[in-house]
Design a protein around this motif. Structure first.
Motif, PDB file in Angstrom:
ATOM      1  N   GLY A  52      47.985 -24.049 -47.286  1.00  0.00           N
ATOM      2  CA  GLY A  52      46.712 -23.828 -47.970  1.00  0.00           C
ATOM      3  C   GLY A  52      46.587 -24.770 -49.142  1.00  0.00           C
ATOM      4  N   ASP A  97      44.560 -16.795 -49.239  1.00  0.00           N
ATOM      5  CA  ASP A  97      43.273 -17.230 -49.779  1.00  0.00           C
ATOM      6  C   ASP A  97      43.491 -17.734 -51.204  1.00  0.00           C
ATOM      7  OD1 ASP A  97      41.913 -16.405 -47.503  1.00  0.00           O
ATOM      8  OD2 ASP A  97      41.528 -14.399 -48.299  1.00  0.00           O
ATOM      9  N   GLY A  98      42.615 -18.599 -51.661  1.00  0.00           N
ATOM     10  CA  GLY A  98      42.682 -19.068 -53.040  1.00  0.00           C
ATOM     11  C   GLY A  98      43.707 -20.160 -53.233  1.00  0.00           C
TER      12      GLY A  98
END
Length: 182
Positions: A52, A97-98
């Motif tokens: 990510g 996420d993030g």
């Protein structure tokens, strides 16, 4: 510390080098060490691969695509292709996420103190955009509170309200009548 050339800028290196030296660990890009990466999982691979947006703390390369972890230590940081040799069939992959901030330690404990004030009356500028809203919120909370109990409120910042005849910024008669907290 590693002796090979890396993309670490002198500023970030100067900030993190003392911590790395105190920890007595070797930090090198994973693809530079090949099979010599210490701390790999039982099958010679990372226990965990995080994929990510990962903050690196390096102004020259502020984010990375992947981070390999083994035995609780980061053993690789870079693109997914850079870390391909560190993964195996037992490697767990997560894609949170993030933004992931490796090693972030929040040392002054806002989290735990916030937990202690969850049920306090919120008089923040977000909850009470006008000073009159603060007063109305406190009056409503006082009316609902058991007799003789303190009214506890949080997040009041008088600097966010314009000066007016009734605001604390201009009132010379504003006085505290009991315990307060921010």
């Amino acid at each position: 510390m590693c002796d090979n050339d890396s993309a670490t800028t002198p500023l970030s290196l100067a900030r993190i080098a003392p911590g790395i030296a105190a920890a007595d660990v070797d930090v090198s890009p994973a693809h530079h060490l090949g099979d010599r990466v210490a701390g790999r999982g039982a099958e010679g691979s990372a226990d965990l691969l995080v994929v990510g947006r990962i903050a690196t703390g390096d102004p020259a390369a502020p984010t990375a695509e992947a981070m390999a972890i083994s035995g609780g230590r980061i053993i690789g940081l870079g693109s997914a292709a850079d870390l391909d040799g560190l993964t195996g069939p037992a490697t767990q992959t997560v894609a949170p996420d993030g933004v992931v901030i490796p090693g972030l330690i929040e040392p002054h404990a806002h989290v735990w103190i916030s937990l202690l004030t969850l049920d306090w009356t919120d008089v923040s500028h977000v909850a009470c955009p006008r000073f009159d809203d603060v007063v109305a919120t406190l009056k409503a909370a006082a009316a609902a509170a058991p007799a003789g109990e303190y009214l506890l409120a949080k997040r009041f910042d008088p600097s966010l309200y314009p000066a007016s005849p009734t605001s604390p910024a201009t009132s010379s008669t504003a006085r505290s009548t009991g315990p307060s907290s921010y």
